[in-house]
Design a protein around this motif. Structure first.
Motif, PDB file in Angstrom:
ATOM      1  N   PRO A 276       5.430 -15.830  18.385  1.00 21.27           N
ATOM      2  CA  PRO A 276       4.681 -14.647  17.941  1.00 21.27           C
ATOM      3  C   PRO A 276       3.721 -14.969  16.804  1.00 21.27           C
ATOM      4  O   PRO A 276       4.043 -15.754  15.904  1.00 21.27           O
ATOM      5  N   ALA A 277       2.560 -14.346  16.854  1.00 25.39           N
ATOM      6  CA  ALA A 277       1.579 -14.528  15.780  1.00 25.39           C
ATOM      7  C   ALA A 277       1.896 -13.657  14.579  1.00 25.39           C
ATOM      8  O   ALA A 277       1.463 -13.943  13.455  1.00 25.39           O
ATOM      9  N   LYS A 278       2.671 -12.607  14.805  1.00 22.80           N
ATOM     10  CA  LYS A 278       2.937 -11.633  13.747  1.00 22.80           C
ATOM     11  C   LYS A 278       4.401 -11.224  13.768  1.00 22.80           C
ATOM     12  O   LYS A 278       4.978 -10.977  14.831  1.00 22.80           O
ATOM     13  N   ARG A 279       5.011 -11.167  12.588  1.00 23.72           N
ATOM     14  CA  ARG A 279       6.354 -10.624  12.422  1.00 23.72           C
ATOM     15  C   ARG A 279       6.327  -9.685  11.227  1.00 23.72           C
ATOM     16  O   ARG A 279       5.866 -10.066  10.143  1.00 23.72           O
ATOM     17  N   VAL A 280       6.810  -8.480  11.409  1.00 24.70           N
ATOM     18  CA  VAL A 280       6.867  -7.531  10.305  1.00 24.70           C
ATOM     19  C   VAL A 280       8.120  -6.683  10.449  1.00 24.70           C
ATOM     20  O   VAL A 280       8.491  -6.269  11.552  1.00 24.70           O
ATOM     21  N   TYR A 281       8.801  -6.441   9.312  1.00 25.03           N
ATOM     22  CA  TYR A 281      10.031  -5.649   9.313  1.00 25.03           C
ATOM     23  C   TYR A 281       9.907  -4.586   8.226  1.00 25.03           C
ATOM     24  O   TYR A 281       9.394  -4.860   7.132  1.00 25.03           O
ATOM     25  N   GLU A 282      10.380  -3.386   8.524  1.00 27.53           N
ATOM     26  CA  GLU A 282      10.287  -2.307   7.550  1.00 27.53           C
ATOM     27  C   GLU A 282      11.580  -1.504   7.509  1.00 27.53           C
ATOM     28  O   GLU A 282      12.398  -1.567   8.441  1.00 27.53           O
ATOM     29  N   GLY A 283      11.767  -0.757   6.425  1.00 28.95           N
ATOM     30  CA  GLY A 283      12.962   0.055   6.267  1.00 28.95           C
ATOM     31  C   GLY A 283      12.680   1.527   6.483  1.00 28.95           C
ATOM     32  O   GLY A 283      11.601   2.025   6.132  1.00 28.95           O
ATOM     33  N   TRP A 284      13.676   2.205   7.074  1.00 22.02           N
ATOM     34  CA  TRP A 284      13.603   3.657   7.283  1.00 22.02           C
ATOM     35  C   TRP A 284      14.892   4.278   6.775  1.00 22.02           C
ATOM     36  O   TRP A 284      15.968   3.708   6.944  1.00 22.02           O
ATOM     37  N   ARG A 285      14.776   5.446   6.179  1.00 23.74           N
ATOM     38  CA  ARG A 285      15.945   6.164   5.689  1.00 23.74           C
ATOM     39  C   ARG A 285      16.210   7.378   6.559  1.00 23.74           C
ATOM     40  O   ARG A 285      15.290   8.127   6.910  1.00 23.74           O
ATOM     41  N   PHE A 286      17.493   7.556   6.893  1.00 17.32           N
ATOM     42  CA  PHE A 286      17.932   8.756   7.606  1.00 17.32           C
ATOM     43  C   PHE A 286      19.014   9.436   6.783  1.00 17.32           C
ATOM     44  O   PHE A 286      19.794   8.792   6.079  1.00 17.32           O
ATOM     45  N   ASN A 335      21.103   7.837  -3.858  1.00 18.86           N
ATOM     46  CA  ASN A 335      21.414   8.622  -2.658  1.00 18.86           C
ATOM     47  C   ASN A 335      20.714   7.988  -1.460  1.00 18.86           C
ATOM     48  O   ASN A 335      19.700   8.494  -0.981  1.00 18.86           O
ATOM     49  N   PRO A 336      21.243   6.869  -1.000  1.00 22.81           N
ATOM     50  CA  PRO A 336      20.493   6.060  -0.031  1.00 22.81           C
ATOM     51  C   PRO A 336      20.483   6.608   1.385  1.00 22.81           C
ATOM     52  O   PRO A 336      19.661   6.187   2.191  1.00 22.81           O
ATOM     53  N   GLY A 337      21.417   7.513   1.741  1.00 26.91           N
ATOM     54  CA  GLY A 337      21.493   7.934   3.133  1.00 26.91           C
ATOM     55  C   GLY A 337      21.906   6.765   4.000  1.00 26.91           C
ATOM     56  O   GLY A 337      22.848   6.049   3.689  1.00 26.91           O
ATOM     57  N   CYS A 338      21.194   6.569   5.099  1.00 25.03           N
ATOM     58  CA  CYS A 338      21.466   5.460   6.018  1.00 25.03           C
ATOM     59  C   CYS A 338      20.189   4.662   6.228  1.00 25.03           C
ATOM     60  O   CYS A 338      19.147   5.222   6.586  1.00 25.03           O
ATOM     61  N   LEU A 339      20.276   3.357   6.027  1.00 24.98           N
ATOM     62  CA  LEU A 339      19.107   2.475   6.133  1.00 24.98           C
ATOM     63  C   LEU A 339      18.998   1.890   7.522  1.00 24.98           C
ATOM     64  O   LEU A 339      19.961   1.315   8.043  1.00 24.98           O
ATOM     65  N   ALA A 340      17.829   2.035   8.113  1.00 25.48           N
ATOM     66  CA  ALA A 340      17.516   1.365   9.377  1.00 25.48           C
ATOM     67  C   ALA A 340      16.495   0.267   9.105  1.00 25.48           C
ATOM     68  O   ALA A 340      15.566   0.458   8.314  1.00 25.48           O
ATOM     69  N   ILE A 341      16.693  -0.881   9.735  1.00 23.06           N
ATOM     70  CA  ILE A 341      15.715  -1.962   9.703  1.00 23.06           C
ATOM     71  C   ILE A 341      15.050  -2.012  11.074  1.00 23.06           C
ATOM     72  O   ILE A 341      15.719  -2.141  12.101  1.00 23.06           O
ATOM     73  N   VAL A 342      13.732  -1.901  11.073  1.00 25.08           N
ATOM     74  CA  VAL A 342      12.962  -1.876  12.315  1.00 25.08           C
ATOM     75  C   VAL A 342      11.924  -2.986  12.232  1.00 25.08           C
ATOM     76  O   VAL A 342      11.159  -3.057  11.259  1.00 25.08           O
TER      77      VAL A 342
END
Length: 531
Positions: A276-286, A335-342
């Motif tokens: 892959p030419a590109k890799r990116v990861y981000e966080g989401w809160r639920f 108060n982090p809730g739930c962290l998703a890594i996408v």
């Protein structure tokens, strides 16, 4: 470089727990420091090698290298059991009653065949050994016979690349980083990055049906495998001459996940992808694990599918285990809730398009984008959790993991059942635990749940854990889950696996084993109950 004999990985990467975490363990779980550290390797005195002179001479003749048969204490200790927490606690205490009689290092397929036939002739069992990363008793056979560890490290070549068909043929002793580097040089990737990536081998990936952290995009390892060469005491099995076939049952599927009980994998043909030419990861809160699970299900079923898709529950998010390098950090939210890594991998255009489309879905599911920093921390620490486990053991805590999978409709009940079984059993034993969980792999029809449990060790930590593990296994089956999603069966899960597939399924496997391994040489008691 060999893995640390009494723990995980490279000793230079180990680090003690922050004071904040040590204090939390003391105040929340009653963890107290151990009175003494692990035994020194040089202080362990294993029983004398149990091979007969005839077996020793024949095994030396079967393998070509001058040091192809090793009976020294250090080699045998380093090949004793795997890396589950009970395995480590026992080896740290100097317990080596189930040590292999010798380590055999074949150099090619024919030498593997010769070694297996020699073992059959001389009444010696053989356990294939790749990276030594099993956490389910896969390297601890149930046998009174002497056994040898069949170390495949010398089978470590990239044999062929077919760029037209996009396939590569690999030997089983290649570790994850070696394999990836050889493919990357040619512009390709396997895309298989399990937590054990730095130490586990290609043969182990296949034998245990491994699933990597980027499985949402690349698939599980068993989905990558197109062909296998397998050595058995009765001869060679070649499987896979086309990407798909209607020529009877697919024997690849019989060998995948067989954990060395039906043969020794000596070559694996896999499909490969462009680097892959590109890799990116981000966080989401639920706001809750339920809300985050619903969002992951929507992406898994209706798309667009990210390459990496993970969700930690409230406990795991609060502790920071979703980002192992951040544990104990003051940066963790209150108060982090739930962290998703996408995460997204591919060309610049493809990555941007999938990222934008997935963001719309996650926002519609009430997700909150919290940026790339959590994703970067996860990527940086993605292989570090086993080191954290070692640090917890050093501090006097008991820390172990277990995993399962189920259809989406059964996931909520499975999550509750396993968490309750772990909590209630340990609390009744006087060591109330911290139980954490994350969804590690997603599919159109279901997902896996990966649990981490931390508690005080008790007086005898191994004995203390046994009823807890049994209760969790019972809860998994009762709630409709599979006994393992990617760790495998080994000896630890064998009896529950037999319950999962039923008496007829068990007899079918026993019949196959009797045909390819009539002397019971291969990993006795691993995966398949002994008749």
């Amino acid at each position: 470089m060999d893995m640390l004999w009494s723990g995980w990985g490279d000793p230079a990467k180990a680090a003690p727990l922050p004071d904040s975490v040590t204090g939390l363990l003391r105040d929340l779980l009653g963890v107290t420091p151990r009175e003494s550290g692990p035994a020194a390797l040089t202080d362990i005195e294993p029983p004398a090698p149990a091979l007969t002179d005839e077996a020793r001479t024949a095994l030396r003749a079967a393998v070509g290298a001058p040091d192809g048969l090793r009976e020294d204490a250090e080699s045998r200790i380093r090949h004793t059991r795997g890396k589950s927490t009970p395995d480590l606690l026992r080896i740290r205490a100097g317990e080596v009653d189930d040590i292999p009689a010798a380590v055999v290092l074949p150099g090619d397929h024919d030498e593997v065949l010769a070694a297996l036939r020699t073992c059959a002739e001389h009444g010696v069992a053989a356990v294939p050994f790749g990276g030594g990363t099993s956490v389910v008793g896969g390297l601890a056979p149930t046998t009174k016979r002497p056994f040898v560890a069949l170390d495949l490290r010398r089978l470590d070549q990239l044999l062929a690349v077919d760029e037209v068909s996009r396939t590569a043929t690999l030997q089983p002793g290649l570790r994850g980083p070696q394999c990836e580097a050889l493919l990357n040089e040619r512009g390709w990737t396997l895309g298989h990055f399990p937590q054990s990536f730095e130490w586990a081998t290609v043969g182990g990936f296949a034998a245990a049906r491994s699933s990597g952290q980027a499985s949402a995009g690349y698939g599980r390892f068993d989905e990558m495998v197109l062909g296998l060469t397998v050595a058995t005491p009765e001869g060679t099995l070649e499987t896979g001459r086309a990407p798909r076939s209607a020529a009877g049952p697919d024997l690849r599927q019989l060998i995948l996940g067989s954990e060395g009980a039906l043969g020794v994998i000596t070559a694996v043909t896999v499909r490969i992808r462009p680097l892959p030419a590109k890799r990116v990861y981000e966080g989401w809160r639920f706001a809750s694990f339920e809300a985050g699970t619903a969002a992951l299900r929507r992406l898994a079923q209706d798309g667009p599918r990210p390459t990496v898709l993970r969700l930690s529950d409230e406990s795991e998010t609060f502790i920071g285990l979703a980002q192992p390098d951040a544990i104990g950090s003051a940066e963790l939210p209150q108060n982090p809730g739930c962290l998703a890594i996408v995460g997204y991998e591919g060309t610049e255009e493809e990555t941007a398009a999938r990222r934008a489309a997935a963001r719309e879905v996650l926002l519609a599911c009430d997700g909150e984008l919290i940026g790339e920093e959590p994703g970067d921390k996860w990527e940086h620490g993605r292989y570090n959790a086993p080191y954290l486990r070692d640090a917890l053991l050093d501090a006097g805590a008991f820390a172990e993991t277990l995993e399962t999978a189920a259809f989406w409709s059964a996931v909520p009940g499975l999550y509750t059942a396993v968490r309750d079984a772990l909590t209630s059993t340990l609390t009744e034993a006087g060591t109330p635990p911290l139980v954490m969980c994350h969804i590690s792999h997603t599919y159109e029809n279901g997902a896996s749940l990966y649990f981490t449990v931390v508690s005080a060790q008790g007086e005898d930590a191994v004995a203390h854990w046994e009823p807890v593990k049994r209760a969790a296994n019972d809860a998994i089956l009762a709630a409709g889950g599979t006994i393992s999603h990617h760790h495998g069966v080994g000896t630890d899960h064998r009896d529950w696996y037999a319950r999962e597939i039923g008496p007829l399924g068990t007899r079918m496997l026993q019949a196959v084993k009797a045909e390819v391994d009539p002397s019971g040489v291969l990993s006795p008691g691993v995966l398949i109950p002994v008749r």
